[in-house]
Design an enzyme around this catalytic site. Sequence first.
Site, PDB file in Angstrom:
ATOM      1  N   SER A  32       0.826  -1.208   0.000  1.00  0.00           N
ATOM      2  CA  SER A  32       0.000   0.000   0.000  1.00  0.00           C
ATOM      3  C   SER A  32       0.860   1.257   0.000  1.00  0.00           C
ATOM      4  O   SER A  32       0.586   2.219  -0.726  1.00  0.00           O
ATOM      5  CB  SER A  32      -0.935   0.000   1.212  1.00  0.00           C
ATOM      6  N   ARG A 129     -14.113  -6.652 -11.041  1.00  0.00           N
ATOM      7  CA  ARG A 129     -13.931  -5.821  -9.849  1.00  0.00           C
ATOM      8  C   ARG A 129     -14.625  -4.468 -10.043  1.00  0.00           C
ATOM      9  O   ARG A 129     -14.674  -3.941 -11.156  1.00  0.00           O
ATOM     10  CB  ARG A 129     -12.450  -5.619  -9.531  1.00  0.00           C
ATOM     11  N   GLU A 319      -9.116  -6.232   4.757  1.00  0.00           N
ATOM     12  CA  GLU A 319      -8.127  -7.083   4.096  1.00  0.00           C
ATOM     13  C   GLU A 319      -7.569  -8.155   5.022  1.00  0.00           C
ATOM     14  O   GLU A 319      -7.005  -9.153   4.564  1.00  0.00           O
ATOM     15  CB  GLU A 319      -6.973  -6.223   3.572  1.00  0.00           C
ATOM     16  N   HIS A 346     -13.563  -7.823  -3.897  1.00  0.00           N
ATOM     17  CA  HIS A 346     -12.102  -7.846  -3.906  1.00  0.00           C
ATOM     18  C   HIS A 346     -11.601  -8.821  -4.985  1.00  0.00           C
ATOM     19  O   HIS A 346     -12.295  -9.071  -5.967  1.00  0.00           O
ATOM     20  CB  HIS A 346     -11.579  -8.199  -2.523  1.00  0.00           C
ATOM     21  N   ARG A 350     -14.596 -12.708  -1.324  1.00  0.00           N
ATOM     22  CA  ARG A 350     -13.852 -13.348  -0.244  1.00  0.00           C
ATOM     23  C   ARG A 350     -14.745 -14.001   0.792  1.00  0.00           C
ATOM     24  O   ARG A 350     -14.363 -15.025   1.389  1.00  0.00           O
ATOM     25  CB  ARG A 350     -12.914 -12.327   0.424  1.00  0.00           C
ATOM     26  N   LYS A 416       1.707 -11.713  -5.563  1.00  0.00           N
ATOM     27  CA  LYS A 416       1.031 -10.426  -5.767  1.00  0.00           C
ATOM     28  C   LYS A 416       1.568  -9.370  -4.816  1.00  0.00           C
ATOM     29  O   LYS A 416       1.778  -8.215  -5.195  1.00  0.00           O
ATOM     30  CB  LYS A 416      -0.475 -10.614  -5.557  1.00  0.00           C
TER      31      LYS A 416
END
Length: 430
Positions: A32, A129, A319, A346, A350, A416
């Site tokens: 981030s 998304r 998250e 997301h 999820r 990722k």
Amino acid sequence: MNAAQTRSARPWPAPQRTTPLEAQVLVPGSKSLTNRLLVLAALGDDPSALTLPLASRDTDLMVDALTSLGARVERDGAVWTVIPATHGVMGDVAVDCGLAGTVMRFVPPIAALSRASVTLDGDERARVRPMSTTITALRALGVEVEDGGHPALPFTVHGTGHVKGGELQIDASASSQFVSALLLTAPRFDLGLDLHHTGPPMPSHPHVEMTVTELRRRGVDVDDSASDRWVVRPGPIASLDAVVEPDLSNAGPFVAAALVTGGSVRVRSWPESTTQAGDAWRSIADSFGGHAERDGGDMIFSAGETLAGVELDLHEIGELTPVVAAVAALAESETRLSGVAHLRGHETDRLAAIAAEINRLGGDVQEREDGLIIRPRPLHSGVVSTYDDHRMAQAAVVLGLRVPGLLVENVGTTAKTYPDFASVWERFVA
């Protein structure tokens, strides 16, 4: 085929731990922060250096996107120097967003400042998304966006070299990234930006606080004194050399390992003050009956005598939900998680994915509109699907600590945000 590709091609046996874990770990830099700092450096007045940035798929995609728009990023080991664009990019530009929310949301406003026609696309899952807020916001600011009548990837932003800015209302209830994306670019708008969030409560507010903090560190005037309103004055973005903090969300599986094995884990270089959502692991560990204690520059997480179920509203820190749910599935009493309806948009849905995978192993997880009810049950071996979602893979390896014979499909998706996570985890658990 390299090791990560091999792991992606066949299910990976998650290591089990039958005794309390005593270990330490240093997690890589925050994704981030890295992607926010890359954007601000690319929009800055002069070159900036980033020390200890995260090198991962998401950050590589951001570097590629900014480079395609005229910036330069020179990598020298642990230091990346970002040189802002000195001339406007023209013509047709293609940007690969992969599955990175920060790329697909942060880059379009930057593209609007160029003189190029910038087409953004990504992985198959990226095309579902939520992106309508980005497209609607840009159009409200006078930017031409071509989406073929479908407000999602792929779409093309036709830049004209400037964006007027001014007052803008958006609904950011699906993702705080819609707000951060506009704030990061707002100082370069002719009139700056007076941004209002209208609609249901915005999730993941700490990420917006991170954005505002980094803007102010570069001399940008941001007024966020009113709820759900941010006023950014137009002006320069000063260059600033910065050190990237370790990614505290990626510390989650290691904290969870201490809790579910009855052990203790030292996470090195835990910042004393941070805007990262992952800092909440200190209070989450306490909720599960564990303990977090600072020791110099590190944080030590220890399990309690029992692993209690919890009742948590994770709206601001959504998250963290997959790994929290994995711990809950191994706890001794019921857990209720709420405030995370936005997780359905997301990398995958999820909430549905967590319920499906834990239930496939014999668990008892009930989906609610905005969360999960998790009732502990004995779990058995099986293959856990990850849905190309790094957080689902991290949740799976936590379950594997207590479930013998658990296999993780495509553990390589963790690249990722955490390169070579599987190898690090194997050494950590051993």
